[in-house]
Write a protein that holds these residues in place. Structure first.
Motif, PDB file in Angstrom:
ATOM      1  N   ILE A 184       0.867  -1.178   0.000  1.00 51.59           N
ATOM      2  CA  ILE A 184       0.000   0.000   0.000  1.00 51.59           C
ATOM      3  C   ILE A 184       0.905   1.230   0.000  1.00 51.59           C
ATOM      4  CG2 ILE A 184      -1.657   1.347   1.352  1.00 51.59           C
ATOM      5  CD1 ILE A 184      -2.739  -1.310   2.452  1.00 51.59           C
ATOM      6  N   VAL A 185       0.606   2.174  -0.874  1.00 53.81           N
ATOM      7  CA  VAL A 185       1.364   3.425  -0.950  1.00 53.81           C
ATOM      8  C   VAL A 185       0.457   4.576  -0.541  1.00 53.81           C
ATOM      9  CG1 VAL A 185       2.463   5.073  -2.505  1.00 53.81           C
ATOM     10  CG2 VAL A 185       2.994   2.638  -2.695  1.00 53.81           C
ATOM     11  N   ILE A 186       0.921   5.398   0.376  1.00 51.79           N
ATOM     12  CA  ILE A 186       0.200   6.601   0.790  1.00 51.79           C
ATOM     13  C   ILE A 186       1.052   7.794   0.385  1.00 51.79           C
ATOM     14  CG2 ILE A 186      -0.694   7.925   2.740  1.00 51.79           C
ATOM     15  CD1 ILE A 186      -1.165   5.254   4.174  1.00 51.79           C
ATOM     16  N   CYS A 187       0.536   8.586  -0.547  1.00 51.31           N
ATOM     17  CA  CYS A 187       1.318   9.704  -1.095  1.00 51.31           C
ATOM     18  C   CYS A 187       0.431  10.923  -1.283  1.00 51.31           C
ATOM     19  CB  CYS A 187       1.982   9.307  -2.415  1.00 51.31           C
ATOM     20  SG  CYS A 187       0.855   8.710  -3.686  1.00 51.31           S
ATOM     21  N   ALA A 188       1.062  12.049  -1.506  1.00 46.59           N
ATOM     22  CA  ALA A 188       0.347  13.308  -1.662  1.00 46.59           C
ATOM     23  C   ALA A 188      -0.463  13.331  -2.949  1.00 46.59           C
ATOM     24  CB  ALA A 188       1.338  14.472  -1.647  1.00 46.59           C
ATOM     25  N   ASP A 189      -1.621  14.003  -2.899  1.00 48.50           N
ATOM     26  CA  ASP A 189      -2.423  14.207  -4.106  1.00 48.50           C
ATOM     27  C   ASP A 189      -1.744  15.306  -4.920  1.00 48.50           C
ATOM     28  OD1 ASP A 189      -4.340  14.297  -6.038  1.00 48.50           O
ATOM     29  OD2 ASP A 189      -5.925  15.129  -4.783  1.00 48.50           O
ATOM     30  N   HIS A 190      -0.798  14.888  -5.758  1.00 54.02           N
ATOM     31  CA  HIS A 190       0.085  15.813  -6.462  1.00 54.02           C
ATOM     32  C   HIS A 190       0.274  15.314  -7.883  1.00 54.02           C
ATOM     33  CE1 HIS A 190       4.114  17.659  -7.365  1.00 54.02           C
ATOM     34  NE2 HIS A 190       3.556  18.680  -6.751  1.00 54.02           N
ATOM     35  N   THR A 191       0.557  16.229  -8.798  1.00 56.70           N
ATOM     36  CA  THR A 191       0.679  15.843 -10.210  1.00 56.70           C
ATOM     37  C   THR A 191       1.773  14.805 -10.444  1.00 56.70           C
ATOM     38  OG1 THR A 191       2.107  17.777 -10.547  1.00 56.70           O
ATOM     39  CG2 THR A 191      -0.217  18.023 -11.092  1.00 56.70           C
ATOM     40  N   SER A 192       2.783  14.775  -9.577  1.00 58.44           N
ATOM     41  CA  SER A 192       3.857  13.798  -9.750  1.00 58.44           C
ATOM     42  C   SER A 192       3.373  12.369  -9.523  1.00 58.44           C
ATOM     43  CB  SER A 192       5.009  14.104  -8.785  1.00 58.44           C
ATOM     44  OG  SER A 192       4.576  14.026  -7.440  1.00 58.44           O
ATOM     45  N   ASN A 193       2.233  12.220  -8.858  1.00 57.62           N
ATOM     46  CA  ASN A 193       1.704  10.890  -8.552  1.00 57.62           C
ATOM     47  C   ASN A 193       0.527  10.489  -9.442  1.00 57.62           C
ATOM     48  OD1 ASN A 193       3.500  10.400  -6.337  1.00 57.62           O
ATOM     49  ND2 ASN A 193       2.269  11.797  -5.084  1.00 57.62           N
ATOM     50  N   PHE A 216      -3.520   2.472  -9.877  1.00 56.76           N
ATOM     51  CA  PHE A 216      -3.297   1.229  -9.151  1.00 56.76           C
ATOM     52  C   PHE A 216      -4.088   1.222  -7.843  1.00 56.76           C
ATOM     53  CE2 PHE A 216       0.436   2.083 -11.748  1.00 56.76           C
ATOM     54  CZ  PHE A 216       0.476   0.914 -12.504  1.00 56.76           C
ATOM     55  N   PRO A 217      -4.781   0.107  -7.545  1.00 52.81           N
ATOM     56  CA  PRO A 217      -5.684   0.081  -6.381  1.00 52.81           C
ATOM     57  C   PRO A 217      -4.995   0.289  -5.046  1.00 52.81           C
ATOM     58  CG  PRO A 217      -5.363  -2.146  -7.292  1.00 52.81           C
ATOM     59  CD  PRO A 217      -4.769  -1.185  -8.270  1.00 52.81           C
ATOM     60  N   ASN A 218      -3.701   0.015  -4.961  1.00 53.35           N
ATOM     61  CA  ASN A 218      -2.995   0.171  -3.680  1.00 53.35           C
ATOM     62  C   ASN A 218      -2.406   1.555  -3.482  1.00 53.35           C
ATOM     63  OD1 ASN A 218      -3.492  -2.468  -2.789  1.00 53.35           O
ATOM     64  ND2 ASN A 218      -1.733  -3.267  -3.914  1.00 53.35           N
ATOM     65  N   CYS A 219      -2.617   2.463  -4.431  1.00 55.41           N
ATOM     66  CA  CYS A 219      -2.134   3.836  -4.287  1.00 55.41           C
ATOM     67  C   CYS A 219      -3.244   4.705  -3.709  1.00 55.41           C
ATOM     68  CB  CYS A 219      -1.680   4.402  -5.635  1.00 55.41           C
ATOM     69  SG  CYS A 219      -1.106   6.112  -5.532  1.00 55.41           S
ATOM     70  N   HIS A 220      -3.001   5.286  -2.549  1.00 57.89           N
ATOM     71  CA  HIS A 220      -3.977   6.136  -1.883  1.00 57.89           C
ATOM     72  C   HIS A 220      -3.371   7.522  -1.694  1.00 57.89           C
ATOM     73  CE1 HIS A 220      -6.189   2.473  -1.292  1.00 57.89           C
ATOM     74  NE2 HIS A 220      -5.277   1.971  -0.468  1.00 57.89           N
ATOM     75  N   THR A 221      -4.073   8.546  -2.141  1.00 57.37           N
ATOM     76  CA  THR A 221      -3.543   9.909  -2.056  1.00 57.37           C
ATOM     77  C   THR A 221      -4.361  10.742  -1.065  1.00 57.37           C
ATOM     78  OG1 THR A 221      -4.908  10.670  -3.915  1.00 57.37           O
ATOM     79  CG2 THR A 221      -2.711   9.829  -4.430  1.00 57.37           C
ATOM     80  N   TYR A 222      -3.682  11.653  -0.401  1.00 61.85           N
ATOM     81  CA  TYR A 222      -4.320  12.528   0.585  1.00 61.85           C
ATOM     82  C   TYR A 222      -4.119  13.988   0.185  1.00 61.85           C
ATOM     83  CZ  TYR A 222       0.444  13.170   2.270  1.00 61.85           C
ATOM     84  OH  TYR A 222       1.781  13.456   2.343  1.00 61.85           O
ATOM     85  N   GLU A 223      -5.036  14.840   0.632  1.00 62.28           N
ATOM     86  CA  GLU A 223      -4.958  16.268   0.339  1.00 62.28           C
ATOM     87  C   GLU A 223      -4.477  17.083   1.533  1.00 62.28           C
ATOM     88  OE1 GLU A 223      -8.704  17.572  -1.129  1.00 62.28           O
ATOM     89  OE2 GLU A 223      -8.570  16.423  -3.007  1.00 62.28           O
ATOM     90  N   ASP A 224      -4.687  16.552   2.744  1.00 63.09           N
ATOM     91  CA  ASP A 224      -4.300  17.296   3.944  1.00 63.09           C
ATOM     92  C   ASP A 224      -3.953  16.312   5.056  1.00 63.09           C
ATOM     93  OD1 ASP A 224      -6.767  16.312   4.814  1.00 63.09           O
ATOM     94  OD2 ASP A 224      -7.806  18.188   4.378  1.00 63.09           O
ATOM     95  N   GLY A 225      -3.621  16.866   6.215  1.00 57.36           N
ATOM     96  CA  GLY A 225      -3.215  16.031   7.329  1.00 57.36           C
ATOM     97  C   GLY A 225      -4.299  15.079   7.794  1.00 57.36           C
ATOM     98  N   THR A 226      -5.546  15.532   7.775  1.00 55.98           N
ATOM     99  CA  THR A 226      -6.651  14.670   8.184  1.00 55.98           C
ATOM    100  C   THR A 226      -6.752  13.465   7.264  1.00 55.98           C
ATOM    101  OG1 THR A 226      -7.878  16.560   9.080  1.00 55.98           O
ATOM    102  CG2 THR A 226      -9.143  14.567   8.580  1.00 55.98           C
ATOM    103  N   GLY A 227      -6.625  13.708   5.962  1.00 52.87           N
ATOM    104  CA  GLY A 227      -6.668  12.611   5.000  1.00 52.87           C
ATOM    105  C   GLY A 227      -5.505  11.661   5.183  1.00 52.87           C
ATOM    106  N   PHE A 228      -4.334  12.201   5.501  1.00 52.89           N
ATOM    107  CA  PHE A 228      -3.152  11.366   5.744  1.00 52.89           C
ATOM    108  C   PHE A 228      -3.405  10.414   6.910  1.00 52.89           C
ATOM    109  CE2 PHE A 228       0.831  10.778   8.165  1.00 52.89           C
ATOM    110  CZ  PHE A 228       1.618  10.166   7.200  1.00 52.89           C
ATOM    111  N   VAL A 229      -3.938  10.945   8.009  1.00 50.70           N
ATOM    112  CA  VAL A 229      -4.194  10.131   9.196  1.00 50.70           C
ATOM    113  C   VAL A 229      -5.187   9.019   8.883  1.00 50.70           C
ATOM    114  CG1 VAL A 229      -5.210  10.141  11.511  1.00 50.70           C
ATOM    115  CG2 VAL A 229      -3.618  11.952  10.831  1.00 50.70           C
ATOM    116  N   GLU A 230      -6.261   9.365   8.174  1.00 47.39           N
ATOM    117  CA  GLU A 230      -7.285   8.364   7.847  1.00 47.39           C
ATOM    118  C   GLU A 230      -6.704   7.239   7.000  1.00 47.39           C
ATOM    119  OE1 GLU A 230     -10.388  10.522   5.958  1.00 47.39           O
ATOM    120  OE2 GLU A 230     -11.113  11.468   7.815  1.00 47.39           O
ATOM    121  N   LEU A 231      -5.876   7.585   6.025  1.00 47.58           N
ATOM    122  CA  LEU A 231      -5.296   6.564   5.142  1.00 47.58           C
ATOM    123  C   LEU A 231      -4.309   5.677   5.890  1.00 47.58           C
ATOM    124  CD1 LEU A 231      -4.711   8.649   1.874  1.00 47.58           C
ATOM    125  CD2 LEU A 231      -6.448   6.895   2.270  1.00 47.58           C
ATOM    126  N   VAL A 232      -3.514   6.272   6.776  1.00 45.31           N
ATOM    127  CA  VAL A 232      -2.537   5.479   7.536  1.00 45.31           C
ATOM    128  C   VAL A 232      -3.265   4.493   8.444  1.00 45.31           C
ATOM    129  CG1 VAL A 232      -0.755   5.573   9.316  1.00 45.31           C
ATOM    130  CG2 VAL A 232      -0.707   7.204   7.420  1.00 45.31           C
TER     131      VAL A 232
END
Length: 472
Positions: free
Chosen positions: A326-335, A341-357
């Motif tokens: 599982i990859v947790i990365c920023a919602d950014h154009t580089s990603n 891919f189903p295992n790629c999860h992107t977050y927009e802010d700290g709250t989203g990061f915590v939820e995904l982790v």
């Protein structure tokens, strides 16, 4: 008999420096040459001993180019499982300490004979042409393709007076790429916008990572626990590679992430500062020396955390996905490429990061299917490269007739006006890059206008005028 088309790939780094422009062009050369339909030459920098000691890890150095070529081929064949059917040539380079980069010395286009000058692939075209002084690439080769790897503007913005430097660099990059490249491929939209460029990820992953992913899929299908470790990150240990963002996220959300353990792996100039920042956290964040991402040590980690926004297409993210993590990365154009891919999860802010982790720590990754694995492979990356560059259509024709003079045509007829302006622009760059003072002002390594005596001797190059070669 039809003559095989020749593709010369010029890049800005070489193994054993484990950087993207050393590894990815090497794999590109191997897979372009694999089917035997074309001749391929990889052109890489040769550093004299004092620069090798600054750049290459673990005190690895080479006395001759042949020694380094042997090392490069062995490393590649251990990972691909097939022999490398391409040529390797070296151009003289010097290491710039302030840029932390290798810069070319002299006219490196001359490394490829005119009879073989069909297609040139410039990996990091701006980097290879900032200080180029010699034959114009578009004149030398029938087709010049630039592949933009690096988000130079983002790196420069983080330096002192960065906004002004980035403003100037943006125009310099556009200028030299337009002068010297017929086509430009940007790995993602995270790179500088360039007129007429195509966005396409033409990189794949080392086959070792796909093999690990297949083993993990088999373990899952057999009902076994495929991943027994938690979260980690691996990358060069400098703040700009995502460590600052990651530690800030962990610091700001310690209460929500109680019990989380994270391992960080990397070497770099900011290692001591990263370790100090990690020690201040209430969370368990262990900092370890850098290792090869293919090391079995990493196979059992389930979650890869990568908040970096300076990468163009992050190689380690692709590798983690290939291994089934599982990859947790920023919602950014580089990603953007990874979102399929189903295992790629992107977050927009700290709250989203915590939820995904939190979710990732209790869920199992979705096993990759064969199509998804192929999309990450170098076979697929080579197919994408051939398609977007037009090389899948057969032998490349001359894109445009070269000017009768190396740079500027005197014709001012309306149909030729654009060409004339471009020729004049190339002439200005050629003239400016021929003066040591001007080169130094724009950051060139001192004495890089032509190879020195040591470089000529080590590479078997003719001595430029003004250099008396040793007769001993």
């Amino acid at each position: 008999m039809d003559r095989k088309e020749h593709i010369a790939i010029f890049t800005t780094a070489s193994l054993p420096w484990m950087t993207g422009t050393a590894v990815n062009p090497l794999f590109r050369a191997a897979y372009l040459a694999k089917d035997g339909h074309r001749k391929v030459t990889l052109v890489i920098p040769w550093l004299s001993l004092k620069d090798q000691e600054l750049v290459y890890p673990n005190k690895i150095t080479f006395s001759t180019p042949l020694e380094q070529e042997t090392y490069v081929r062995r490393w590649l064949e251990e990972r691909t499982g097939f022999g490398s059917g391409f040529n390797i040539r070296f151009y003289p380079g010097k290491f710039s300490k302030d840029k932390r980069s290798i810069l070319a010395v002299g006219d490196i286009s001359e490394i490829v004979p005119d009879v073989e000058a069909d297609v040139a692939v410039l990996e990091e075209p701006e980097h290879l042409t900032w200080y180029h002084h010699g034959k114009r690439w578009k004149t030398k080769f029938r087709l010049v393709i630039g592949i933009v790897h690096t988000n130079y503007l983002e790196y420069v913005r983080r330096e002192k007076n960065g906004r002004l430097q980035a403003f100037l660099l943006q125009y310099i990059n556009s200028w030299v790429i337009h002068i010297y490249c017929h086509k430009v491929i940007r790995l993602s939209a995270a790179t500088q916008d360039l007129t007429g460029s195509i966005i396409c990820n033409v990189h794949g992953v080392n086959p070792r990572f796909l093999e690990t992913g297949k083993k993990k899929r088999e373990e899952h299908q057999q009902g076994n626990q495929a991943f027994t470790k938690g979260a980690y990150y691996i990358g060069k240990m400098v703040w700009s590679k995502g460590y600052r963002e990651l530690l800030q996220l962990l610091s700001a959300h310690q209460n929500e992430l109680t019990g989380l353990e994270v391992d960080l792996y990397g070497n770099g100039e900011d290692s001591d500062q990263v370790q100090e920042a990690a020690r201040k956290l209430d969370l368990t964040v262990e900092v370890h020396p850098g290792r090869d991402h293919a090391d079995p040590l990493f196979h059992d980690y389930k979650v890869f955390l990568n908040p970096s926004t300076t990468d163009v297409v992050c190689t380690t993210t692709a590798e983690a996905l290939a291994m089934g993590k599982i990859v947790i990365c920023a919602d950014h154009t580089s990603n953007a490429f990874f979102k399929q891919f189903p295992n790629c999860h992107t977050y927009e802010d700290g709250t989203g990061f915590v939820e995904l982790v939190r979710r990732a720590l209790v869920e199992e990754p979705a096993p990759l299917n064969d199509d998804q694995m192929h999309e990450l492979s170098w076979e697929a990356a080579t197919e994408r490269f051939l398609k977007v560059s037009g090389l899948d259509q057969g032998t490349t024709k001359k894109v445009a007739a070269p000017p009768k003079k190396p740079f500027m045509s005197l014709s001012m007829k309306l149909p030729d006006l654009t060409r004339t302006i471009e020729d004049a622009s190339a002439f200005v760059h050629h003239a400016a890059s021929g003066f040591e003072v001007a080169r130094r002002v724009f950051g060139a390594v001192p004495g890089s206008l032509q190879p020195d005596e040591d470089q000529c001797r080590e590479l078997g190059l003719p001595y430029p005028a003004g250099i008396q070669g040793s007769t001993s």
